[in-house]
Design a protein around this motif. Structure first.
Motif, PDB file in Angstrom:
ATOM      1  N   ILE A  88       0.917  -1.240   0.016  1.00 46.36           N
ATOM      2  CA  ILE A  88      -0.034  -0.009   0.135  1.00 46.36           C
ATOM      3  C   ILE A  88       0.911   1.213  -0.014  1.00 46.36           C
ATOM      4  CG2 ILE A  88      -1.890   1.306   1.205  1.00 46.36           C
ATOM      5  CD1 ILE A  88      -2.773  -1.509  -0.084  1.00 46.36           C
ATOM      6  N   ALA A  89       1.925   1.325   0.816  1.00 44.61           N
ATOM      7  CA  ALA A  89       2.845   2.380   0.841  1.00 44.61           C
ATOM      8  C   ALA A  89       3.346   2.592  -0.693  1.00 44.61           C
ATOM      9  CB  ALA A  89       4.065   2.225   1.775  1.00 44.61           C
ATOM     10  N   ALA A  90       3.891   1.477  -1.430  1.00 41.47           N
ATOM     11  CA  ALA A  90       4.522   1.650  -2.710  1.00 41.47           C
ATOM     12  C   ALA A  90       3.450   1.936  -3.827  1.00 41.47           C
ATOM     13  CB  ALA A  90       5.071   0.405  -3.127  1.00 41.47           C
ATOM     14  N   VAL A  91       2.448   1.635  -3.637  1.00 37.42           N
ATOM     15  CA  VAL A  91       1.461   2.042  -4.624  1.00 37.42           C
ATOM     16  C   VAL A  91       0.797   3.463  -4.281  1.00 37.42           C
ATOM     17  CG1 VAL A  91      -1.138   1.483  -5.119  1.00 37.42           C
ATOM     18  CG2 VAL A  91       0.293  -0.400  -4.987  1.00 37.42           C
ATOM     19  N   THR A  92       0.741   3.911  -3.489  1.00 35.00           N
ATOM     20  CA  THR A  92       0.606   5.337  -3.054  1.00 35.00           C
ATOM     21  C   THR A  92       1.543   6.156  -3.687  1.00 35.00           C
ATOM     22  OG1 THR A  92      -0.622   4.618  -1.198  1.00 35.00           O
ATOM     23  CG2 THR A  92      -0.435   7.026  -1.266  1.00 35.00           C
ATOM     24  N   ALA A  93       2.738   5.819  -3.037  1.00 35.39           N
ATOM     25  CA  ALA A  93       3.773   6.798  -3.520  1.00 35.39           C
ATOM     26  C   ALA A  93       4.212   6.773  -5.094  1.00 35.39           C
ATOM     27  CB  ALA A  93       5.245   6.270  -2.624  1.00 35.39           C
ATOM     28  N   PHE A  94       3.970   5.641  -5.849  1.00 31.01           N
ATOM     29  CA  PHE A  94       4.455   5.506  -7.011  1.00 31.01           C
ATOM     30  C   PHE A  94       3.284   5.285  -7.997  1.00 31.01           C
ATOM     31  CE2 PHE A  94       7.890   2.575  -4.868  1.00 31.01           C
ATOM     32  CZ  PHE A  94       8.446   3.750  -4.486  1.00 31.01           C
TER      33      PHE A  94
END
Length: 215
Positions: A40-46
Motif C-alpha cells: 500500500i505504501a508503494a502503490v500510494t507513492a508510485f
C-alpha cells in the motif's frame, strides 16, 4: 546537477516519503501485515507517477532510481512497528496525503513540461501524478477514493499544477513557479481540511413526469 535539479530531486524524495507514510497509515487502519504495508505504501507513492510516465512514454521514474523503493519499504516497515504510538492516525494520514498531493501536483506538471507536453497536458499530468496513487490505495483497501468524495482534493491538485504552468509560461523562474504552485495547492487543500470545504454534491430529484401520449 544544478541547484534547480537538486531542488526537484529533493522534493521528489519528500513527496514519495509523504505518500508512502500516508499509504502505510491506511494499511494500519486496515490491520494489514508487513507485506500489505509495503504494497500500500508503494502503490500510494508510485501510482500516480507511474501512470504519468506511461502516458508520456518515458521511463518509469522509480525503476530508474531504486532508492525510491527502499524509501517506501523502510517507511512502511517503520510505520508497521510504530503506528500504534501515533495518536489520531487518521489526522496524520490526511495531512501527509495533503503534503504529498501538493508536491506531486507541481512535480508532475514540471516533469511533463520537461518532456515536451503542452501546457494543458502538463496540468493534467500534474493532477494525475498527485491523485492516482491515492485512488489505487483506496480501491485496494476497499474505500471510496478520496478524489471521488465531496472533499476538495483533485481540485487542489489541479490548482497547484495550473499555477505552476501559468507562472512558468509567464516568465517566472522555475523555482518560483514550483514554490508558489505547491503553496497554492497545499493552501487550498489545508483550508478544505480545516474548514470542511467541499464541492456541491448532486442531489436526487423526482424524475420529470411526461404526459401520456395520445393513442
Amino acid at each position: 546537477m544544478d541547484a534547480f535539479d537538486l531542488l526537484i530531486a529533493v522534493l521528489n524524495w519528500a513527496g514519495c516519503a509523504a505518500f508512502a507514510v500516508a499509504g502505510a497509515l491506511t494499511a494500519s487502519r486496515k490491520q494489514l501485515d508487513p507485506v500489505g504495508f509495503i504494497l500500500i505504501a508503494a502503490v500510494t507513492a508510485f501510482g500516480g507517477g507511474t501512470v504519468r510516465d506511461l502516458m508520456l512514454g518515458v521511463p518509469v521514474f522509480w525503476l530508474q532510481t531504486p532508492g525510491f523503493v527502499g524509501l517506501a519499504v523502510g517507511l512502511a516497515l517503520l510505520t508497521f512497528f510504530g503506528a500504534h504510538l501515533v495518536e489520531r492516525r487518521f489526522i496524520v494520514l490526511v495531512w501527509a496525503d495533503a503534503i504529498g498531493m501538493a508536491l506531486f501536483a507541481v512535480l508532475g506538471a514540471e516533469a511533463a513540461q520537461r518532456f515536451g507536453a503542452n501546457p494543458w497536458a502538463a496540468v493534467l499530468m500534474g493532477t494525475i501524478t498527485a491523485t492516482f496513487g491515492g485512488v489505487l490505495r483506496d480501491v485496494i483497501c476497499a474505500e471510496m477514493p478520496l478524489m471521488l468524495r465531496r472533499e476538495i482534493y483533485a481540485t487542489a491538485a489541479a490548482l497547484g499544477a495550473l499555477v505552476f504552468v501559468v507562472l512558468y509560461h509567464a516568465g517566472a523562474g522555475r523555482d518560483v513557479a514550483v514554490g508558489i504552485g505547491m503553496l497554492a495547492g497545499f493552501a487550498l487543500r489545508a483550508a478544505a481540511i480545516l474548514r470542511g470545504w467541499s464541492l456541491p454534491a448532486y442531489k436526487a430529484r423526482p424524475a420529470r413526469a411526461y404526459p401520456d401520449r395520445p393513442r
